[in-house]
Enzyme design. Structure first.
Site, PDB file in Angstrom:
ATOM      1  N   LYS A  26       0.064   3.728  -2.695  1.00 38.58           N
ATOM      2  CA  LYS A  26      -0.965   4.771  -2.616  1.00 38.58           C
ATOM      3  C   LYS A  26      -0.390   6.162  -2.415  1.00 38.58           C
ATOM      4  O   LYS A  26      -1.094   7.163  -2.586  1.00 38.58           O
ATOM      5  CB  LYS A  26      -1.966   4.403  -1.510  1.00 38.58           C
ATOM      6  CG  LYS A  26      -2.792   3.182  -1.899  1.00 38.58           C
ATOM      7  CD  LYS A  26      -3.464   2.488  -0.739  1.00 38.58           C
ATOM      8  CE  LYS A  26      -4.125   1.194  -1.219  1.00 38.58           C
ATOM      9  NZ  LYS A  26      -4.560   0.318  -0.132  1.00 38.58           N
ATOM     10  N   LYS A  29       2.346   6.245   6.010  1.00 39.03           N
ATOM     11  CA  LYS A  29       1.549   5.234   5.308  1.00 39.03           C
ATOM     12  C   LYS A  29       2.129   3.861   5.573  1.00 39.03           C
ATOM     13  O   LYS A  29       3.331   3.643   5.439  1.00 39.03           O
ATOM     14  CB  LYS A  29       1.558   5.498   3.792  1.00 39.03           C
ATOM     15  CG  LYS A  29       0.697   4.531   2.999  1.00 39.03           C
ATOM     16  CD  LYS A  29      -0.767   4.884   3.149  1.00 39.03           C
ATOM     17  CE  LYS A  29      -1.682   3.753   2.663  1.00 39.03           C
ATOM     18  NZ  LYS A  29      -1.758   2.632   3.633  1.00 39.03           N
ATOM     19  N   SER A  46      -6.402   3.208   3.902  1.00 37.35           N
ATOM     20  CA  SER A  46      -5.854   2.441   2.783  1.00 37.35           C
ATOM     21  C   SER A  46      -6.940   1.835   1.903  1.00 37.35           C
ATOM     22  O   SER A  46      -6.828   0.702   1.445  1.00 37.35           O
ATOM     23  CB  SER A  46      -4.925   1.328   3.310  1.00 37.35           C
ATOM     24  OG  SER A  46      -3.893   1.043   2.408  1.00 37.35           O
ATOM     25  N   SER A  68       0.793  -1.233   0.000  1.00 39.19           N
ATOM     26  CA  SER A  68       0.000   0.000   0.000  1.00 39.19           C
ATOM     27  C   SER A  68       0.822   1.278   0.000  1.00 39.19           C
ATOM     28  O   SER A  68       0.251   2.370  -0.087  1.00 39.19           O
ATOM     29  CB  SER A  68      -0.954   0.006   1.202  1.00 39.19           C
ATOM     30  OG  SER A  68      -2.015  -0.902   0.979  1.00 39.19           O
TER      31      SER A  68
END
Length: 301
Positions: A79, A249, A136, A76
């Protein structure tokens, strides 16, 4: 000239070439060093749980690295690019869009992480940006891609163009979410280039450093709802109530391991720390977070 003198001359020449090669090798900087200098101190990155890591300041000066050019799966952390590129391409992030029903079945089938939006829900792109970064949400990523470029496929093409423009030479994207694909890869060094660039964008920086976001009332959620960042949940799991970490993140797949990109402020200066492929899962100790806390803790001393 006799053959003996010719042989001596040849051996002498070979010896000088060898000596020059050794001197060049010794004088070249070790680009893969696992140690960075902090004044007179040296802090090792070799004992991290994560297999790859990179630490840098807000000016982009690399302060330490561990296997920084090793191919990794970003999960992720993908992202970061999805959110940044969406911000750059959308004309108005407060514009309302509708999440197509067709987005959801494949994401459900892949057990993708979701922000909690529903098929047919009317939301702003701003809601989707926070939904992609904090919880997410994969549905947010696909909806942002479609809103920015018309389709996820076209958006991914733009992701790769952006990566090339930023000098991310060892990166290739195949989707907006980070769901595993053997051809979806990068390095922590490439990700550091991306993060340094992205944090200069005011909208991105605000989203990246948020720990919660409240979605106002929608046609599917009349009372609205609030989601929290996966990083805040991992910090809570680690028992951290207060730290220098400004935001970040997280990422995880079984192939990627535990991944993390964070921003921190220490003694008035900002730092970025990115790690990948720590052993563990959502059900284990947050080893990626423990790595960040360890390195930032040493910088605070």
């Amino acid at each position: 000239m006799s053959k003996r003198k010719q042989r001596r001359k040849r051996r002498r020449k070979i010896g000088l070439i060898f000596l020059a090669a050794v001197l060049v090798f010794l004088l070249l900087p070790n680009k893969k060093s696992e140690v960075f200098s902090k004044g007179k101190e040296e802090i090792s990155l070799g004992e991290l749980y994560s297999e790859a890591a990179i630490l840098l300041d807000e000016e982009g000066q690399i302060l330490g690295r561990k296997n920084s050019e090793k191919k990794i799966y970003p999960a992720s952390l993908t992202k970061i690019m999805t959110v940044l590129l969406s911000i750059e391409k959308l004309d108005n992030i407060r514009e309302i869009t509708v999440l197509r029903e067709e987005i959801f079945p494949e994401l459900y089938a892949q057990d993708a992480s979701m922000a909690g939006f529903l098929p047919g829900e009317k939301v702003t792109y701003r809601d989707l940006l926070y939904g992609a970064m904090l919880p997410s949400g994969a549905e947010c990523c696909v909806a942002l891609a479609e809103g920015s470029c018309g389709s996820e496929k076209e958006f991914v093409s733009e992701m790769n163009k952006k990566a090339k423009k930023l000098g991310m030479k060892n990166t290739h994207f195949t989707n907006t979410t980070g769901l595993h694909d053997d051809n979806h890869y990068t390095t922590v060094e490439d990700l550091s280039r991306l993060l340094c660039y992205a944090m200069k964008n005011q909208d991105f920086s605000k989203i990246f450093t948020a720990f919660s976001y409240s979605v106002p009332a929608t046609n599917k959620h009349p009372e609205g709802f609030t989601f929290f960042s996966t990083l805040s949940q991992e910090l809570q799991k680690a028992g951290v109530k207060d730290s220098c970490i400004l935001g970040g993140k997280t990422g995880y797949t079984s192939n990627a391991g535990l991944c993390l990109a964070t921003a921190a402020e220490i003694n008035g200066k900002k730092y970025f720390f990115i790690t990948a492929h720590a052993q563990g899962s959502h059900n284990t100790e947050p080893y990626h977070v423990l790595d960040a806390l360890s390195v930032y803790g040493k910088l605070e001393k």
